[in-house]
Structures are given as C-alpha cells and as structure tokens.
Write an enzyme that holds these catalytic residues in place. Sequence first.
Site, PDB file in Angstrom:
ATOM      1  CE  LYS A  78      -6.550   5.181  -9.357  1.00 17.39           C
ATOM      2  NZ  LYS A  78      -5.306   5.568  -9.102  1.00 17.39           N
ATOM      3  CB  SER A 153      -2.597   4.944 -10.845  1.00 16.47           C
ATOM      4  OG  SER A 153      -3.240   4.888 -10.323  1.00 16.47           O
ATOM      5  CB  SER A 177      -1.701   6.935  -7.771  1.00 12.39           C
ATOM      6  OG  SER A 177      -1.088   5.967  -8.954  1.00 12.39           O
TER       7      SER A 177
END
Lengths: 485, 95
Positions: A78, A153, A177
Amino acid sequence: MTVYDLTLAELRAKLDKREISAVEVTKTYLDRIAATNPALNTFITICNETALAEAQAADQAIAAGKAQALTGLPIAAKDIFNTAGLRTTCASRILDNYVSPYDATAIARIKEQKAVIVGKLNMDEFAMGSSNENSAFGPARNPWNQDLVPGGSSGGSAASVAARQAVASLGTDTGGSIRQPAAHCSVVGLKPTYGRVSRYGVIAYASSLDQVGPVTRDVRDCALMLQAIAGYDPADSTSVNTPVADYQSNLTGDLKGLKIGLPKEYFVEGLDDDVRKAVELAADKYRELGAEIIEVSLPHTSYAVACYYLIATAEASSNLARYDGVRYGLRAENTENLVDMYMQTRAAGFGSEVKRRIMLGTYALSSGYYDAYYLKAQKVRTLIRQDFLNAFESVDALLTPVAPTPAFALGEKVNDPLQMYLSDIYTIPVNLAGTCAMSLPCGFSTDERPIGLQLIGKPFDEATLLRTAHAYEQATDWHKKQANI
Amino acid sequence: MKITRTEVEHVSRLARLALSTEELDSLTGEMDAILGYVEQLATLDTEGIVPTAHAVPMENAFRPDEAKDGFTPEQALSNAPDAAESAFRVRRVIE
C-alpha cells in the site's frame, strides 16, 4: 496453471527446487501488472527496474542456499509505507512528489528476506475511506466486476492480490481497511492485534487504531507473511514485546474443543440476506468440523461507528498537522504570509474526505467540546473493548460478517459520508478493542459478488485465529475461485 | 443545528485549512449530520468509566539514551520545497 496463479507457498517450493527463477517470476508479474493495471488502476507506482534488481539478488541468495520464506516473491505494498528511494504518496496530492528517505519496518523486514517489491498500491487518501474512491490518483476497481468498488482503504492491496498482480500485499487497517476490501475482492486479509506489527514508517492516520497486516490468496500464505512482519520493534514504542508463535506449524486443521461465538448484535436489520446466509452456512461448516457454536452478546456494538469517527478523526487532525508545506510535499505558491502558506497548501493538497475528517477531529478536540466528544468517545471505547474481553471469557473466537453488504457500485455512496461510514460497522469495533481479526472468502451473492467471513481472535492470539481460518478454508473451495481478468 | 457555518469557519482556522465558500456550505451540512449521528453516545452512562487512550495496556516504553545514526542533512532536506544551507526555508515570520 500459470506462474501468477500459484500461491506464495507453491511459488516458494518451485523457487527452492530451481524449477523457476525469481527473475522469471518477477518478469511474469510485471507483464501481468502492465497488462491489467490500465483497467484496474491498482498501482500508483510500478517498480519495473528495482524489482528486477531485487529478483537478481534473490536468485543469488537462493543459489547460495540462503533462501527465506519470502525470498524472490513478488509483493506489493500500500502506498502508505515509506519505501527508501521510492515515491510514497499516500494517494494524496500533498505527497505527490515525496520520495521516502527510509524504509518502514514492515518493508525492511520483507526486504531482509529478499522479497521483491513490485509496486506501491492505490488506496483511499491517507487511508480514509471504504471504497478506494478517495484516491487522488483515481479509484481502483474490483477485479471481479469493474463497476464495483474494491473496498477500502487498502483497495489496491486486495484488488492486486485478487487480480494476481502480486502474490501477496501489505495493507493497513484502522477501521476495517484490510478486512473489508479483502472481503469485497475474495482474498484473505488479516488485521493483527494492535502492537503485534511495527507501525514505524507507516504514514499515520489514527495512531491508537492503525495496524499493519497482510493480504494473501490463502491462509497459509497469510501465516507466512505475518511471520515475516510480526514482532517487537524498538523504533515503534507501541509495538509489544511479546513472543511471536510459529504460525504455519499451528495450521493443524484441528478444531476439537474450539468454541466460536456468534455476536447476536451483528445479525440484525441492515445485514444483506446473501451475506447473512453465507455467514450462517460458514457457522454450520464450523459445527461439522467439530467446533461448538455459541451465541454471545457485544452489547455496545451499535455505538462503535460513532465512537470511531470521533477518535479516528481527532487523532487524524493531529497527525495530519505535519503537512504544512515546510519540510516535504506540496507548498502553495503566492501566499501572503506563513500561516496563509499553511492554509493554502493544505487546501490545495488534501481531498474532500481528508478535509472533512480533519475538520471533524479539530472540532472534537477544540476547547469546550473535548469532554463531550473526544473524552466521551474514549470512555465508550472502554465499554466496547470490555464487551470483547467478556465474550472471550467463554469463546475462543467470534464469527461475523465482514461488511453488511457485498461490494457496492462505484459512485453509489460518494455523496453520503455517513452511509459510507456505516459500511464499516462490523470491522470498526475490532480496532477499538485492539484485538486481531481476519477476513476470508465464504461465498458469493446471487449476483456473483464476493462475500467475506470475519473471524475475530483474542488479543495476541493470531495463532488460534489462523488455525480456525485454515480449517474452514481446507473444508471449502471459495479461496480457489479466481476473478476472471 | 449541531454546528453553524460561523463555527465551521472558526474550526477551519484552527485546522489551518482554507475552505472555499462551497466547501464551507457543504461541510456545515455534513458535519451537522455526522455530529447528529454521534450524539447517540450521550445516551450511554459512562460515569466512573476510565477512558481508553490505547487498546493495549502499556506503561511508558523506555529505551537506553544512546546516540545513533540518523538522516544526513542532505537526506533530511531531500524533499524540502525550499532549502537553504542545512535548513528548511520559509517566509519571513517577523516583519
């Protein structure tokens, strides 16, 4: 069966037997990313050159008999993790040109094992969102159906693994997330206990809730990834110096005597029928496997979303104060004075959801409102945490849905922040309680959207959590289904 | 109304965040809705409940006070929008 269809453990075996080289594996993945990223937008940065150099180093280590669990395996992170020499944007315009001078500890640990970093993944800006639509670089798409969100997310972390653009990925989970996008993309996602994995070098959103975790194709791969990143780090004073189990050796398939709780507050109005059925069938499967299923109560569940959106935004407003145009990132031009420079830089650099949360958090911490909002939320957090500790007196794990519905359509919730927040209703309480939980595939809706099962474990007992997940996975085929892309 | 437009403007100054007229309008409505939603916490009796700042019970984390290598000035300044010698340069603060 192509190279990118293999799991991490399967690829490990092939690399160790020298049936394939790390350079060949990496090239296959980079080609796959190049072919599929225009449609999915899962990557913000693709590491074509550095990945091949890392793969060559991995091949040398394998040839020298020094291979470790992740050596030569293509992993993506990420874009919230600092990665030395690579652009790290957190999907924000304010960090558009930021190049990390150092590695986050989780990155350093997988690099020590000579894993190959293939790229940096799309996400909601500063990890604020449940759909990946809040990215300054455009939304990532769900590989199962590109009209759907991948979740957020860590949308890129889940979608890239589902699309077989990386064998595994790293994400972060502040209110769901990792788990929610894993559920929406039919992959395995783990949020370890707060303190289990170092957060050093991870761009902070809400420091008392943020935790690093892996996204993988199956539970064994998840155990291998957690093994690599778990453990105390002197650079993160909130990481906990407690023993790390051998997770893979715990995957025995044995559930004898295991007690699993179904929290009655999670099976209420608002839960999609297909999701409810899939989770109830999973509970039946656990009964067949020898576990005892018990109804339990987490009485303060309905307060969790409100509690979270005060604590997380308050912490975010403080953490994001550092983006002021002085030391790194964007700086607004033609401003009147220093304070105006701060205000214009932040206005130009942050997206609307980030602004909304900074504003809400600033308000909750401001003079006259602190006791009514922030302090009150911290007290409610105590009650929510106590609910879990009470439940764990009588059960070893909890079984719940991950999200109230399967993945929703792009654009469906963008104009209603509160509805978007409520999509995290089953994942948020775990972050408030600080314990560990994972998402694993457990079926599909009638219209072919993936559904995830959440297992919640006792604090620092990831070993039991993984064993419980693995036994279900062995008895079902959901994790073998692949997105057609 | 939980929050007024004037209060939203005040909070934006506290947050060092310039907002356009349209943003002020939409945020006033959105923050009002969210604050209305979180109001439910007030219905819970939390008398005598100790607030949780941190989910894992921890004492202060100490470490030996030893000098270690950090960033070089070049590394520290490598992302600076504006640098001079070994410092970040900003506008004059005192006129």
